[in-house]
Design an enzyme around this catalytic site. Structure first.
Site, short mmCIF file in Angstrom:
data_model
loop_
_atom_site.label_atom_id
_atom_site.label_comp_id
_atom_site.label_asym_id
_atom_site.label_seq_id
_atom_site.Cartn_x
_atom_site.Cartn_y
_atom_site.Cartn_z
N SER A 30 1.05 -1.14 0.15
CA SER A 30 0.03 0.13 -0.11
C SER A 30 0.97 1.20 -0.03
CB SER A 30 -0.90 -0.15 1.47
OG SER A 30 -1.48 1.16 1.42
N TYR A 57 -2.48 -1.86 10.90
CA TYR A 57 -2.49 -2.13 9.37
C TYR A 57 -1.46 -2.01 8.57
CZ TYR A 57 -3.86 -1.71 4.59
OH TYR A 57 -3.85 -1.75 3.08
N LYS A 113 1.81 -4.06 6.39
CA LYS A 113 2.30 -3.70 5.07
C LYS A 113 3.77 -3.51 4.93
CE LYS A 113 -1.48 -4.73 3.37
NZ LYS A 113 -1.94 -5.99 2.65
C1 UD1 Z 1 -7.21 4.11 3.36
C2 UD1 Z 1 -6.19 3.78 4.23
C3 UD1 Z 1 -5.17 3.10 3.72
C4 UD1 Z 1 -5.55 1.78 2.97
C5 UD1 Z 1 -6.66 2.29 1.92
C6 UD1 Z 1 -7.37 0.92 1.35
C7 UD1 Z 1 -6.51 5.47 6.19
C8 UD1 Z 1 -5.77 6.56 6.98
N1 UD1 Z 1 -5.69 4.77 5.21
O1 UD1 Z 1 -6.88 5.19 2.42
O2 UD1 Z 1 -4.23 2.77 4.51
O3 UD1 Z 1 -4.46 1.30 2.21
O4 UD1 Z 1 -7.67 2.98 2.64
O5 UD1 Z 1 -8.27 1.27 0.61
O6 UD1 Z 1 -7.53 4.83 6.41
N2 UD1 Z 1 -12.93 10.66 3.30
C9 UD1 Z 1 -14.06 11.60 3.44
N3 UD1 Z 1 -15.30 10.97 3.92
C10 UD1 Z 1 -15.44 9.71 4.19
C11 UD1 Z 1 -14.40 8.68 3.64
C12 UD1 Z 1 -13.15 9.35 3.43
O7 UD1 Z 1 -13.85 12.68 3.30
O8 UD1 Z 1 -16.48 9.26 4.36
C13 UD1 Z 1 -11.74 11.22 2.57
C14 UD1 Z 1 -10.61 10.75 3.33
O9 UD1 Z 1 -10.29 11.76 4.40
C15 UD1 Z 1 -9.29 10.86 2.44
C16 UD1 Z 1 -10.10 10.59 1.10
O10 UD1 Z 1 -11.55 10.24 1.18
O11 UD1 Z 1 -8.93 12.14 2.37
C17 UD1 Z 1 -9.81 8.93 0.80
O12 UD1 Z 1 -10.25 8.08 2.03
P1 UD1 Z 1 -10.34 6.43 2.00
O13 UD1 Z 1 -10.99 5.95 0.70
O14 UD1 Z 1 -10.67 6.21 3.41
O15 UD1 Z 1 -8.66 6.00 1.54
P2 UD1 Z 1 -7.38 6.37 2.42
O16 UD1 Z 1 -7.67 7.05 3.55
O17 UD1 Z 1 -6.61 7.41 1.39
#
Ligand code: UD1
Length: 335
Positions: A125, A150, A154
């Protein structure tokens, strides 16, 4: 025909990779314990490809079962997806994550060593980079301390594989995924989040479908053009194809070193607000959302420099963000 073991082959990325392997005429055997997947996915894979892979319901934490499987199946390569992947849960239950994600990896590698098997692909990741100092992120960016158990599994996983490659002559590739999204064009396989989705796109599609009332955008005070965090969202089918390219590289012995790692992303960053707008435009759905505070552990921006993956793997993404969002929506509508 080469026989490839896909662990976690009924999961989100695993199932799409199985489809691409079958399309590329590999023989596929799946191990999955159904802890975060459904057996029906096997039928969907068959509907898409016209082929039914062998399936074993095995918990990879049970060493004897792993050993028994390998005593009865000759395997030419392994793509190892099976792992727990909920970041928040890993903070609550670190030992479950270490036992499952590390234990299963060690047992697989021990079998490979003892039986002189080769060609191992590992699901890593971009989380290993943390908040990188420079963007886009190249493979040379330093590994930062993990934000969660998690993420740590990795990092440790890559170290274990690297040491094994050195000591036992194994050839392996770790693929560092950026943010996988979307679903197969047929809408027969896709992401099936357990409970309330933690990731952005399933939350977006479930909100549009009326399952969730409102999307919370975590923070609009980041140092980015619109204040929301930036990620590199890659279509899961493009990601699946990167696994085939990596596997071919190992089978054809084109790898430069025993252990290689590649960034797998699109090279393009999108902010959360850009995703919301692109989703609305592409699907003609209105999304109910509000801005809330930042989520702990989130980085400001992460997107890949894909030069090395493009050149070395001979692979590049073919699908657009809009195609990925539309496929995710079509999949949601079918649920
Ligand atoms: C997350 C994990 C990462 C993992 C990946 C797997 C964290 C910190 N990181 O990545 O380690 O490999 O998922 O798929 O959890 N967001 C919102 N609202 C929401 C959900 C997300 O605003 O309800 C934003 C988050 O703040 C982020 C972006 O959307 O900026 C992407 O979030 P997400 O899909 O959870 O992925 P990551 O956090 O990048």
């Amino acid at each position: 025909m080469k026989k490839i073991l896909v662990t976690g082959g009924l999961g989100f990325i695993g199932s799409h990779t199985v489809v691409e392997l079958l399309n590329a005429n590999f023989d596929v055997v799946i191990i999955d314990d159904l802890s975060n997947s459904k057996i029906e996915v096997l039928d969907s894979i068959q509907e898409i490809t016209g082929k039914k892979p062998d399936f074993f319901n095995i918990d990879l934490r049970v060493k004897e079962k792993v050993n028994h499987f390998f005593s009865e199946n000759h395997i030419d390569g392994i793509i190892h997806f099976a792992a727990f992947k909920a970041v928040g849960e890993s903070v609550q239950k670190p030992l479950d994550y270490y036992e499952n994600n590390i234990g299963s990896l060690v047992y697989l590698l021990q079998e490979m060593r003892d039986r002189k098997l080769d060609n191992f692909i590992f699901s890593s990741s971009c989380t290993v980079y943390g908040q990188a100092d420079e963007l886009p992120i190249t493979e040379n960016a330093p590994i930062k301390p993990a934000e969660s158990p998690y993420g740590n599994t990795k990092q440790i996983g890559e170290e274990i594989i690297k040491d094994t490659c050195k000591a036992n002559g194994l050839n392996a590739i770790a693929l560092r995924y950026f943010n996988p999204i979307g679903a197969h064009d047929t809408a027969k396989i896709g992401e099936l989040p357990l409970g309330v989705p933690q990731n952005l796109i399933p939350y977006v599609t479930q909100t549009a479908a009326g399952i969730r009332e409102q999307l919370s955008i975590f923070g609009d005070d980041y140092d980015t053009p619109d204040g929301t965090a930036i990620r590199d969202y890659i279509h899961v089918v493009d990601l699946a194809k990167a696994h085939i390219a990596a596997l071919q590289r190992l089978i054809e012995k084109k790898n430069d070193t025993n252990f290689e790692f590649f960034n797998v992303g699109t090279g393009k960053g999108s902010s959360v607000l850009e995703i919301v707008k692109a989703f609305e435009n592409t699907t003609q759905q209105n999304l109910n959302y509000k801005i809330v505070g930042r989520r702990e552990g989130d980085v400001t921006a992460a997107y890949a420099d894909t030069t090395i993956a493009n050149e070395q793997l001979g692979w590049k993404t073919e699908k657009t963000l809009e195609e990925a969002l539309l496929s995710a929506w079509k999949w949601q509508e079918k649920q």
